[in-house]
Design a protein around this motif. Sequence first.
Motif, short mmCIF file in Angstrom:
data_model
loop_
_atom_site.label_atom_id
_atom_site.label_comp_id
_atom_site.label_asym_id
_atom_site.label_seq_id
_atom_site.Cartn_x
_atom_site.Cartn_y
_atom_site.Cartn_z
N MET A 1 -4.68 3.95 -3.51
CA MET A 1 -6.07 3.48 -2.86
C MET A 1 -7.25 4.21 -3.34
O MET A 1 -7.37 5.34 -3.30
CB MET A 1 -5.91 3.93 -1.16
CG MET A 1 -6.92 3.22 -0.42
SD MET A 1 -6.73 3.39 1.49
CE MET A 1 -5.25 2.52 1.78
N ASP A 2 -8.24 3.19 -3.65
CA ASP A 2 -9.55 3.86 -4.36
C ASP A 2 -10.42 4.21 -3.37
O ASP A 2 -10.27 3.92 -2.03
CB ASP A 2 -9.85 2.85 -5.50
CG ASP A 2 -10.25 1.65 -4.77
OD1 ASP A 2 -9.78 1.19 -3.85
OD2 ASP A 2 -10.96 0.85 -5.56
N SER A 3 -11.32 4.96 -4.15
CA SER A 3 -12.42 5.29 -3.20
C SER A 3 -13.26 4.42 -2.37
O SER A 3 -13.99 4.57 -1.24
CB SER A 3 -13.46 6.37 -3.66
OG SER A 3 -13.95 5.74 -5.00
N ALA A 4 -13.45 3.28 -3.01
CA ALA A 4 -14.22 2.21 -2.54
C ALA A 4 -13.50 1.58 -1.15
O ALA A 4 -14.13 1.26 -0.26
CB ALA A 4 -14.48 1.07 -3.24
N LYS A 5 -12.13 1.44 -1.41
CA LYS A 5 -11.43 0.89 -0.21
C LYS A 5 -11.55 1.73 1.05
O LYS A 5 -11.52 1.73 2.10
CB LYS A 5 -9.86 0.77 -0.49
CG LYS A 5 -9.33 -0.16 0.63
CD LYS A 5 -8.10 -0.92 -0.24
CE LYS A 5 -7.57 -1.87 0.80
NZ LYS A 5 -7.32 -3.10 0.26
N ILE A 6 -11.63 3.16 0.54
CA ILE A 6 -11.54 4.21 1.75
C ILE A 6 -12.89 4.12 2.29
O ILE A 6 -13.09 4.47 3.57
CB ILE A 6 -11.05 5.68 1.18
CG1 ILE A 6 -9.74 5.57 0.90
CG2 ILE A 6 -11.50 6.56 2.24
CD1 ILE A 6 -9.39 7.06 0.18
N ILE A 7 -13.84 3.94 1.73
CA ILE A 7 -15.41 3.90 2.17
C ILE A 7 -15.40 2.84 2.90
O ILE A 7 -15.96 2.81 4.01
CB ILE A 7 -16.36 3.92 1.02
CG1 ILE A 7 -16.42 5.51 0.56
CG2 ILE A 7 -17.59 3.74 1.60
CD1 ILE A 7 -17.08 5.61 -0.60
#
Length: 55
Positions: A1-7
């Motif tokens: 899971m990349d940081s954009a999805k977490i944000i």
Amino acid sequence: MDSAKIINIILSLFLPPVAVFLARGWGTDCIVDIILTILAWFPGMLYALYIVLQD
């Protein structure tokens, strides 16, 4: 899971329409989420999580 999805997931908890807008752009999904968020915050949040996690 990349940081954009977490944000985006975090945004969907606090600002559901913004998260849907970032995930799908301005369209039917965003309008539906705005309406759900205005009527009651919780359904708007659930819908935003559904949209964000679906991608």
